[in-house]
Write a protein that holds these residues in place. Structure first.
Motif, PDB file in Angstrom:
ATOM      1  N   GLU A  45      -4.440  -0.142 -12.086  1.00  0.00           N
ATOM      2  CA  GLU A  45      -3.304   0.703 -12.437  1.00  0.00           C
ATOM      3  C   GLU A  45      -2.342  -0.022 -13.369  1.00  0.00           C
ATOM      4  O   GLU A  45      -1.806   0.548 -14.291  1.00  0.00           O
ATOM      5  CB  GLU A  45      -2.566   1.158 -11.179  1.00  0.00           C
ATOM      6  N   GLU A  85      -0.905  -3.041  -4.172  1.00  0.00           N
ATOM      7  CA  GLU A  85      -0.309  -4.087  -4.989  1.00  0.00           C
ATOM      8  C   GLU A  85      -0.641  -5.433  -4.379  1.00  0.00           C
ATOM      9  O   GLU A  85      -0.464  -5.647  -3.178  1.00  0.00           O
ATOM     10  CB  GLU A  85       1.211  -3.914  -5.077  1.00  0.00           C
ATOM     11  N   PRO A 126      -1.485   8.641  -0.538  1.00  0.00           N
ATOM     12  CA  PRO A 126      -1.601   9.673  -1.576  1.00  0.00           C
ATOM     13  C   PRO A 126      -0.532  10.767  -1.531  1.00  0.00           C
ATOM     14  O   PRO A 126      -0.416  11.544  -2.473  1.00  0.00           O
ATOM     15  CB  PRO A 126      -2.978  10.265  -1.316  1.00  0.00           C
ATOM     16  N   MET A 142       0.844  -1.198   0.000  1.00  0.00           N
ATOM     17  CA  MET A 142       0.000   0.000   0.000  1.00  0.00           C
ATOM     18  C   MET A 142       0.876   1.244   0.000  1.00  0.00           C
ATOM     19  O   MET A 142       1.863   1.327   0.727  1.00  0.00           O
ATOM     20  CB  MET A 142      -0.904   0.010   1.226  1.00  0.00           C
ATOM     21  N   ARG A 143       0.478   2.201  -0.826  1.00  0.00           N
ATOM     22  CA  ARG A 143       1.152   3.499  -0.878  1.00  0.00           C
ATOM     23  C   ARG A 143       0.080   4.568  -0.752  1.00  0.00           C
ATOM     24  O   ARG A 143      -0.915   4.558  -1.479  1.00  0.00           O
ATOM     25  CB  ARG A 143       1.922   3.639  -2.200  1.00  0.00           C
ATOM     26  N   SER A 173      -5.923   1.167  -7.685  1.00  0.00           N
ATOM     27  CA  SER A 173      -5.946   2.353  -6.828  1.00  0.00           C
ATOM     28  C   SER A 173      -7.381   2.690  -6.453  1.00  0.00           C
ATOM     29  O   SER A 173      -8.325   2.286  -7.128  1.00  0.00           O
ATOM     30  CB  SER A 173      -5.298   3.549  -7.534  1.00  0.00           C
ATOM     31  N   LYS A 215      -4.873   9.539  -4.548  1.00  0.00           N
ATOM     32  CA  LYS A 215      -5.033   8.104  -4.803  1.00  0.00           C
ATOM     33  C   LYS A 215      -4.285   7.271  -3.776  1.00  0.00           C
ATOM     34  O   LYS A 215      -3.165   7.600  -3.382  1.00  0.00           O
ATOM     35  CB  LYS A 215      -4.483   7.738  -6.181  1.00  0.00           C
ATOM     36  N   TYR A 216      -4.915   6.185  -3.400  1.00  0.00           N
ATOM     37  CA  TYR A 216      -4.284   5.164  -2.571  1.00  0.00           C
ATOM     38  C   TYR A 216      -3.986   3.990  -3.504  1.00  0.00           C
ATOM     39  O   TYR A 216      -4.895   3.475  -4.156  1.00  0.00           O
ATOM     40  CB  TYR A 216      -5.221   4.727  -1.444  1.00  0.00           C
ATOM     41  N   HIS A 217      -2.727   3.563  -3.556  1.00  0.00           N
ATOM     42  CA  HIS A 217      -2.305   2.495  -4.460  1.00  0.00           C
ATOM     43  C   HIS A 217      -2.119   1.192  -3.675  1.00  0.00           C
ATOM     44  O   HIS A 217      -1.575   1.214  -2.565  1.00  0.00           O
ATOM     45  CB  HIS A 217      -0.990   2.868  -5.152  1.00  0.00           C
ATOM     46  N   SER A 256      -9.541   6.162  -5.553  1.00  0.00           N
ATOM     47  CA  SER A 256      -9.581   7.619  -5.482  1.00  0.00           C
ATOM     48  C   SER A 256     -11.022   8.026  -5.200  1.00  0.00           C
ATOM     49  O   SER A 256     -11.938   7.240  -5.378  1.00  0.00           O
ATOM     50  CB  SER A 256      -9.073   8.249  -6.783  1.00  0.00           C
TER      51      SER A 256
END
Length: 149
Positions: A69, A89, A27, A24-25, A75, A85-87, A77
């Motif tokens: 993505e 994987e 915004p 998780m990444r 993501s 945006k929250y990404h 948003s």
């Protein structure tokens, strides 16, 4: 949005529709990918540090978009702020697809539209309102009037 922190923490302890450790990444610019335990409970997506019981944060999945993505990543948003945006994987494309579908179904709006659709389908087949027995057959909040598709 206002919320009660204790109630939110209690909700985060409820059984999850889905839970997994994902990358998780956040915004913020320069945010790095971190492993987080991600847990979907009703229409909230809670995220935890992998070694802690209390959530680091939560996303209310209303008025949001879930977008692929790249392979194995998506993501989230929000309509009010699409650049924020929250990404996420996933470990596989299959896991990614499962998460995207579950997140899209989690909003109150999706559930309400589904209720209205199935209510009308049952009414067509039986001639009766299936919610009438619960005393909510004419309740305005379940009607589609004034709602854009």
């Amino acid at each position: 949005m206002r919320y009660n922190e204790k109630e939110l923490q209690a909700l985060s302890r409820q059984p999850a529709e889905m839970a997994a450790e994902l990358g998780m990444r956040g915004p913020k610019k320069g945010s790095v990918l971190k492993r987080r335990l991600v847990k979907l409970v009703v229409n909230f997506l809670f995220y935890f540090r992998t070694d802690e019981a209390e959530p680091v944060g939560a996303l209310l999945l209303e008025r949001c978009r879930v977008i692929r993505e790249e392979p194995g990543a998506f993501s989230i948003s929000f309509i009010e702020d699409p650049e924020r945006k929250y990404h996420f994987e996933c470990s596989s494309e299959e896991q990614c697809q499962e998460w995207m579908e579950a997140l899209r179904r989690a909003s109150y709006e999706f559930m309400r539209r589904s209720l209205v659709f199935y209510r009308n389908e049952i009414r067509k087949v039986t001639g009766k309102d299936p919610l009438e027995q619960f005393g909510i057959s004419e309740e305005a909040r379940f009607q589609l009037s004034g709602l854009q598709a």
